[in-house]
Scaffold this motif. Structure first.
Motif, PDB file in Angstrom:
ATOM      1  N   ALA A 217       0.827  -1.207   0.000  1.00  0.00           N
ATOM      2  CA  ALA A 217       0.000   0.000   0.000  1.00  0.00           C
ATOM      3  C   ALA A 217       0.860   1.256   0.000  1.00  0.00           C
ATOM      4  O   ALA A 217       0.442   2.314  -0.482  1.00  0.00           O
ATOM      5  N   THR A 218       2.070   1.163   0.547  1.00  0.00           N
ATOM      6  CA  THR A 218       3.026   2.265   0.564  1.00  0.00           C
ATOM      7  C   THR A 218       4.381   1.723   0.120  1.00  0.00           C
ATOM      8  O   THR A 218       4.594   0.499   0.069  1.00  0.00           O
ATOM      9  N   VAL A 219       5.315   2.634  -0.184  1.00  0.00           N
ATOM     10  CA  VAL A 219       6.673   2.188  -0.493  1.00  0.00           C
ATOM     11  C   VAL A 219       7.266   1.470   0.707  1.00  0.00           C
ATOM     12  O   VAL A 219       7.951   0.447   0.568  1.00  0.00           O
ATOM     13  N   GLY A 220       6.970   1.973   1.909  1.00  0.00           N
ATOM     14  CA  GLY A 220       7.479   1.337   3.119  1.00  0.00           C
ATOM     15  C   GLY A 220       7.002  -0.105   3.247  1.00  0.00           C
ATOM     16  O   GLY A 220       7.786  -0.993   3.622  1.00  0.00           O
ATOM     17  N   GLU A 221       5.737  -0.354   2.944  1.00  0.00           N
ATOM     18  CA  GLU A 221       5.216  -1.723   3.027  1.00  0.00           C
ATOM     19  C   GLU A 221       5.850  -2.602   1.961  1.00  0.00           C
ATOM     20  O   GLU A 221       6.220  -3.760   2.224  1.00  0.00           O
ATOM     21  N   ALA A 222       5.987  -2.087   0.737  1.00  0.00           N
ATOM     22  CA  ALA A 222       6.638  -2.848  -0.329  1.00  0.00           C
ATOM     23  C   ALA A 222       8.088  -3.156   0.045  1.00  0.00           C
ATOM     24  O   ALA A 222       8.598  -4.257  -0.208  1.00  0.00           O
ATOM     25  N   GLN A 223       8.743  -2.186   0.674  1.00  0.00           N
ATOM     26  CA  GLN A 223      10.127  -2.377   1.112  1.00  0.00           C
ATOM     27  C   GLN A 223      10.211  -3.510   2.134  1.00  0.00           C
ATOM     28  O   GLN A 223      11.062  -4.405   2.031  1.00  0.00           O
ATOM     29  N   ARG A 224       9.333  -3.496   3.113  1.00  0.00           N
ATOM     30  CA  ARG A 224       9.359  -4.537   4.156  1.00  0.00           C
ATOM     31  C   ARG A 224       9.131  -5.916   3.543  1.00  0.00           C
ATOM     32  O   ARG A 224       9.803  -6.891   3.923  1.00  0.00           O
ATOM     33  N   ARG A 225       8.217  -6.005   2.600  1.00  0.00           N
ATOM     34  CA  ARG A 225       7.924  -7.304   1.978  1.00  0.00           C
ATOM     35  C   ARG A 225       9.095  -7.804   1.139  1.00  0.00           C
ATOM     36  O   ARG A 225       9.397  -9.013   1.128  1.00  0.00           O
ATOM     37  N   ALA A 226       9.750  -6.893   0.420  1.00  0.00           N
ATOM     38  CA  ALA A 226      10.892  -7.296  -0.405  1.00  0.00           C
ATOM     39  C   ALA A 226      12.033  -7.812   0.470  1.00  0.00           C
ATOM     40  O   ALA A 226      12.627  -8.869   0.191  1.00  0.00           O
ATOM     41  N   TYR A 227      12.342  -7.086   1.545  1.00  0.00           N
ATOM     42  CA  TYR A 227      13.439  -7.527   2.415  1.00  0.00           C
ATOM     43  C   TYR A 227      13.068  -8.786   3.201  1.00  0.00           C
ATOM     44  O   TYR A 227      13.948  -9.618   3.515  1.00  0.00           O
ATOM     45  N   ALA A 228      11.793  -8.953   3.501  1.00  0.00           N
ATOM     46  CA  ALA A 228      11.361 -10.204   4.153  1.00  0.00           C
ATOM     47  C   ALA A 228      11.578 -11.390   3.221  1.00  0.00           C
ATOM     48  O   ALA A 228      11.963 -12.484   3.656  1.00  0.00           O
ATOM     49  N   ALA A 229      11.344 -11.185   1.920  1.00  0.00           N
ATOM     50  CA  ALA A 229      11.582 -12.251   0.947  1.00  0.00           C
ATOM     51  C   ALA A 229      13.069 -12.581   0.861  1.00  0.00           C
ATOM     52  O   ALA A 229      13.460 -13.760   0.779  1.00  0.00           O
ATOM     53  N   ILE A 230      13.916 -11.558   0.895  1.00  0.00           N
ATOM     54  CA  ILE A 230      15.369 -11.779   0.826  1.00  0.00           C
ATOM     55  C   ILE A 230      15.843 -12.639   1.997  1.00  0.00           C
ATOM     56  O   ILE A 230      16.771 -13.447   1.857  1.00  0.00           O
ATOM     57  N   ASP A 231      15.189 -12.505   3.145  1.00  0.00           N
ATOM     58  CA  ASP A 231      15.578 -13.288   4.317  1.00  0.00           C
ATOM     59  C   ASP A 231      15.502 -14.785   4.054  1.00  0.00           C
ATOM     60  O   ASP A 231      16.168 -15.581   4.733  1.00  0.00           O
ATOM     61  N   HIS A 232      14.688 -15.193   3.072  1.00  0.00           N
ATOM     62  CA  HIS A 232      14.533 -16.621   2.758  1.00  0.00           C
ATOM     63  C   HIS A 232      15.565 -17.117   1.749  1.00  0.00           C
ATOM     64  O   HIS A 232      15.648 -18.326   1.503  1.00  0.00           O
ATOM     65  N   ILE A 233      16.320 -16.214   1.154  1.00  0.00           N
ATOM     66  CA  ILE A 233      17.257 -16.600   0.101  1.00  0.00           C
ATOM     67  C   ILE A 233      18.606 -16.962   0.710  1.00  0.00           C
ATOM     68  O   ILE A 233      19.199 -16.180   1.459  1.00  0.00           O
ATOM     69  N   ASP A 234      19.074 -18.150   0.380  1.00  0.00           N
ATOM     70  CA  ASP A 234      20.347 -18.669   0.908  1.00  0.00           C
ATOM     71  C   ASP A 234      21.405 -18.514  -0.180  1.00  0.00           C
ATOM     72  O   ASP A 234      21.525 -19.342  -1.079  1.00  0.00           O
ATOM     73  N   TRP A 235      22.144 -17.420  -0.075  1.00  0.00           N
ATOM     74  CA  TRP A 235      23.197 -17.144  -1.058  1.00  0.00           C
ATOM     75  C   TRP A 235      24.297 -16.314  -0.383  1.00  0.00           C
ATOM     76  O   TRP A 235      24.314 -15.093  -0.483  1.00  0.00           O
ATOM     77  N   PRO A 236      25.201 -16.957   0.334  1.00  0.00           N
ATOM     78  CA  PRO A 236      26.234 -16.241   1.091  1.00  0.00           C
ATOM     79  C   PRO A 236      27.138 -15.365   0.227  1.00  0.00           C
ATOM     80  O   PRO A 236      27.699 -14.372   0.722  1.00  0.00           O
ATOM     81  N   GLN A 237      27.280 -15.710  -1.054  1.00  0.00           N
ATOM     82  CA  GLN A 237      28.186 -14.955  -1.924  1.00  0.00           C
ATOM     83  C   GLN A 237      27.511 -13.738  -2.562  1.00  0.00           C
ATOM     84  O   GLN A 237      28.135 -13.025  -3.352  1.00  0.00           O
ATOM     85  N   GLY A 238      26.249 -13.499  -2.219  1.00  0.00           N
ATOM     86  CA  GLY A 238      25.540 -12.351  -2.765  1.00  0.00           C
ATOM     87  C   GLY A 238      25.490 -11.201  -1.773  1.00  0.00           C
ATOM     88  O   GLY A 238      25.707 -11.382  -0.573  1.00  0.00           O
ATOM     89  N   PHE A 239      25.224 -10.000  -2.283  1.00  0.00           N
ATOM     90  CA  PHE A 239      25.057  -8.843  -1.403  1.00  0.00           C
ATOM     91  C   PHE A 239      23.979  -7.933  -1.982  1.00  0.00           C
ATOM     92  O   PHE A 239      23.605  -8.060  -3.158  1.00  0.00           O
ATOM     93  N   PHE A 240      23.501  -7.009  -1.166  1.00  0.00           N
ATOM     94  CA  PHE A 240      22.443  -6.095  -1.599  1.00  0.00           C
ATOM     95  C   PHE A 240      22.467  -4.866  -0.710  1.00  0.00           C
ATOM     96  O   PHE A 240      23.029  -4.880   0.389  1.00  0.00           O
ATOM     97  N   ARG A 241      21.867  -3.791  -1.205  1.00  0.00           N
ATOM     98  CA  ARG A 241      21.695  -2.609  -0.374  1.00  0.00           C
ATOM     99  C   ARG A 241      20.525  -2.824   0.589  1.00  0.00           C
ATOM    100  O   ARG A 241      19.541  -3.473   0.233  1.00  0.00           O
ATOM    101  N   HIS A 242      20.637  -2.228   1.760  1.00  0.00           N
ATOM    102  CA  HIS A 242      19.614  -2.407   2.792  1.00  0.00           C
ATOM    103  C   HIS A 242      18.655  -1.219   2.881  1.00  0.00           C
ATOM    104  O   HIS A 242      17.788  -1.200   3.763  1.00  0.00           O
ATOM    105  N   ASP A 243      18.810  -0.243   1.978  1.00  0.00           N
ATOM    106  CA  ASP A 243      18.044   1.002   2.123  1.00  0.00           C
ATOM    107  C   ASP A 243      17.312   1.420   0.857  1.00  0.00           C
ATOM    108  O   ASP A 243      17.033   2.603   0.653  1.00  0.00           O
TER     109      ASP A 243
END
Length: 426
Positions: free
Chosen positions: A387-413
């Motif tokens: 519904a907001t960018v903040g909600e979309a942000q939370r959902r995207a980062y929650a999905a990343i929490d399920h991804i097992d890829w130690p050699q990958g990186f991403f921005r947190h903001d």
């Protein structure tokens, strides 16, 4: 309809995902594609530089529409060559693709048709470019004239940085793309991405986004092809959109027609919204990556219908409807990017990550020994709506929490500016 999609990145996966949802679609082919695209299309091996081979495939498979994803083939004239074979193509001609293929061409177009942009100079040798920079001073922007995969731009905050960037261009850091450089005034304001579907005569506004070019949190580190994006861009109000159409897009469409190169395809304006209004930073002549991913998540209409209208010159009769929800995508990159990325590391957990309503668009992946592995710099685009960018942000980062890829990186903001706006308005 039988459709051929050319490209292999996250942008193409998002396009394939959206095209595959169209009731008009009979069969979707993609070349070269990637494992994610392979879930919705039949992957075929075609040499995009061999236009006659692509045309022969289209005739054999009775392809009704070719959608060209990346800029390279467009600048090389693939749309012209396929049209000469009687094949319908979504994408600009070689002459119109100069809007992306040559930054100097675009700057000269702006000067000729009074399109607001940064003051600039064009240079084909190091000495004259250095003299201009030393006279102008920093901060200043140095751009390789040609295609450099999003990495040919240096925002130099000091004179030393600017001179080093010039030397890099003329010493071949970007190949032939840096044989000529454009030196631009440093603009202050807020950047935004503005898209239009075009048919040569009509430009139909087609969404807004903001992306994050710097590799590190807090917009630090070197520029990349994009580490994430969100849509819509809050800065692109109704008034700013109207001004962008009137002051930038419409004069560009008239100017290109005047030059005998009417623009048809997707026109992607990179804008700086300044105190004086919108100014053009640069044009791209294809969907942005990763902006395309968030646009496709929000588009309510059938993409294939709209692409056909653009190809057939019928956009004056069309509109595009967008979800009221925001969309946000986070790029997961391989260690080493934007330098030399480490390839071959195994990625797990994507099914779990996509379980919460997120979409995982593949950008640089491959299958090796039955396992999904990293095969590029930008590897995954984890995308969600809310519904907001903040909600979309939370959902995207929650999905990343399920991804097992130690050699990958991403921005947190990703999305931080819009989230701060939302908090301030709460």
């Amino acid at each position: 309809m039988n459709v051929l999609l050319l490209g292999s990145g996250g942008r193409e996966h998002a396009l394939a995902w959206k095209i595959a949802a169209s009731p008009l679609l009979t069969k979707l082919y993609a070349s070269p594609g990637n494992p994610g695209i392979g879930s919705v299309a039949e992957l075929v091996k075609l040499d995009m530089s061999d236009h006659s081979a692509v045309a022969a495939f289209c005739q054999e498979k009775k392809i009704d529409l070719v959608v060209v994803g990346p800029e390279g083939p467009l600048v090389a004239g693939i749309a012209d060559d396929l049209r000469a074979w009687g094949i319908r193509v979504f994408g600009p001609s070689k002459a119109a693709a100069r809007l992306e293929g040559s930054k100097g061409f675009t700057k000269d177009l702006c000067a000729k048709f009074n399109i607001p942009t940064a003051a600039y100079g064009r240079f084909g040798d190091l000495a004259s470019a250095k003299a201009y920079v030393e006279k102008t001073g920093a901060p200043i922007v140095i751009k390789a004239d040609g295609l450099a995969a999003g990495k040919g731009v240096t925002i130099a905050m000091t004179l030393e940085e600017a001179l080093a960037a010039l030397e890099a261009c003329f010493e071949g850091a970007f190949g032939t793309a840096g044989a000529e450089v454009v030196v631009e005034e440093y603009l202050t304001g807020e950047e935004a991405s503005f898209f239009c579907l075009c048919d040569g005569a009509t430009a139909l506004p087609f969404g807004t986004a903001q992306d994050h070019k710097r590799v590190g949190d807090g917009d630090t580190g070197p520029n990349t092809g994009g580490m994430g994006a969100y849509s819509p861009a809050p800065v692109m109000t109704a008034e700013m959109t109207e001004r962008t159409m009137r002051e930038i897009i419409e004069p560009t469409m008239r100017g290109m027609a005047n030059l005998g190169a009417p623009f048809a395809g997707i026109l992607f304006a990179g804008l700086m919204v300044t105190d004086q209004g919108p100014k053009l930073i640069e044009y791209n002549t294809r969907f942005g990556d990763p902006e395309c991913q968030v646009l496709m998540m929000r588009l309510k209409d059938d993409l294939l219908v709209l692409l056909n209208a653009a190809v057939d010159g019928q956009l004056a009769h069309m509109s595009a409807r967008w979800s009221d929800e925001a969309a946000l995508t986070v790029v997961m990159a391989a260690r080493g990017y934007p330098g030399t990325p480490e390839k071959g590391s195994v990625i797990r957990g994507l099914d779990e990550a996509a379980g919460g309503g997120a979409e995982i668009f593949h950008a640089g992946t491959a299958i090796n020994g039955g396992a999904l592995v990293a095969n590029g710099g930008r590897v995954l685009n984890v995308t969600a709506t809310g519904a907001t960018v903040g909600e979309a942000q939370r959902r995207a980062y929650a999905a990343i929490d399920h991804i097992d890829w130690p050699q990958g990186f991403f921005r947190h903001d990703i999305g931080w500016r819009a989230v701060e706006r939302e908090k301030a308005g709460a």
